[in-house]
Motif scaffolding. Structure first.
Motif, PDB file in Angstrom:
ATOM      1  N   TRP A   1      22.605 -12.885  -2.448  1.00 39.94           N
ATOM      2  CA  TRP A   1      23.059 -14.035  -1.658  1.00 39.94           C
ATOM      3  C   TRP A   1      22.973 -15.314  -2.480  1.00 39.94           C
ATOM      4  CZ3 TRP A   1      26.071 -14.155   2.333  1.00 39.94           C
ATOM      5  CH2 TRP A   1      26.138 -13.043   3.168  1.00 39.94           C
TER       6      TRP A   1
ATOM      7  N   TYR B   1      25.972 -15.362  -4.707  1.00 37.44           N
ATOM      8  CA  TYR B   1      27.148 -15.708  -3.908  1.00 37.44           C
ATOM      9  C   TYR B   1      27.227 -17.221  -3.718  1.00 37.44           C
ATOM     10  CZ  TYR B   1      30.160 -15.998   0.232  1.00 37.44           C
ATOM     11  OH  TYR B   1      31.138 -16.323   1.124  1.00 37.44           O
TER      12      TYR B   1
ATOM     13  N   VAL C   1      36.390 -15.216  -1.733  1.00 38.27           N
ATOM     14  CA  VAL C   1      35.248 -14.818  -0.901  1.00 38.27           C
ATOM     15  C   VAL C   1      35.250 -13.303  -0.703  1.00 38.27           C
ATOM     16  CG1 VAL C   1      34.279 -14.954   1.441  1.00 38.27           C
ATOM     17  CG2 VAL C   1      34.962 -17.039   0.243  1.00 38.27           C
ATOM     18  N   ARG C   2      36.402 -12.742  -0.405  1.00 42.36           N
ATOM     19  CA  ARG C   2      36.510 -11.295  -0.204  1.00 42.36           C
ATOM     20  C   ARG C   2      36.090 -10.538  -1.465  1.00 42.36           C
ATOM     21  NH1 ARG C   2      41.600 -11.101   0.756  1.00 42.36           N
ATOM     22  NH2 ARG C   2      41.339 -11.854   2.866  1.00 42.36           N
TER      23      ARG C   2
ATOM     24  N   THR D   1      32.167 -11.059  -2.217  1.00 42.23           N
ATOM     25  CA  THR D   1      31.306 -10.336  -1.277  1.00 42.23           C
ATOM     26  C   THR D   1      31.412  -8.825  -1.475  1.00 42.23           C
ATOM     27  OG1 THR D   1      32.987 -10.486   0.472  1.00 42.23           O
ATOM     28  CG2 THR D   1      31.228 -12.156   0.480  1.00 42.23           C
ATOM     29  N   GLU D   2      32.603  -8.343  -1.816  1.00 41.54           N
ATOM     30  CA  GLU D   2      32.746  -6.909  -2.101  1.00 41.54           C
ATOM     31  C   GLU D   2      31.987  -6.534  -3.371  1.00 41.54           C
ATOM     32  OE1 GLU D   2      36.921  -6.055  -2.211  1.00 41.54           O
ATOM     33  OE2 GLU D   2      37.124  -6.237  -0.030  1.00 41.54           O
TER      34      GLU D   2
ATOM     35  N   LEU E   1      27.918  -7.494  -0.067  1.00 40.62           N
ATOM     36  CA  LEU E   1      27.333  -8.317   0.997  1.00 40.62           C
ATOM     37  C   LEU E   1      28.093  -8.136   2.291  1.00 40.62           C
ATOM     38  CD1 LEU E   1      26.766 -11.617  -0.989  1.00 40.62           C
ATOM     39  CD2 LEU E   1      25.055  -9.926  -0.364  1.00 40.62           C
TER      40      LEU E   1
END
Length: 76
Positions: free
Chosen positions: A39, A42, A67-68, A71-72, A76
């Motif tokens: 996190w 990120y 973002v996609r 996070t992938e 997350l």
């Protein structure tokens, strides 16, 4: 033909904004890190992107795509 010692030219958009097309850093190698560290990575990625945009750079990857992807990659 491209000369290997000459960097590729940046794309231009509208009023002279430079479009950054990558390559982007990948975060997949951090997938095994503990949840808290992933996190934090990120958050750092979002901060770095915002700093580039604040300087007037335009990313070819939309924010939603960014973002996609991150996070992938970080699971997350």
């Amino acid at each position: 033909m491209n000369n290997p010692s000459t960097p590729p030219q940046a794309l231009q958009q509208g009023a002279g904004a430079t479009i950054i097309s990558g390559p982007w850093p990948t975060y997949a190698q951090f997938k095994s890190f503990p949840d808290r560290e992933r996190w934090m990575l990120y958050g750092s990625a979002k901060t770095y992107r915002a700093a580039l945009e604040d300087q007037g750079l335009v990313m070819s990857e939309s924010y939603d795509q960014f973002v996609r992807r991150v996070t992938e990659e970080l699971d997350l």
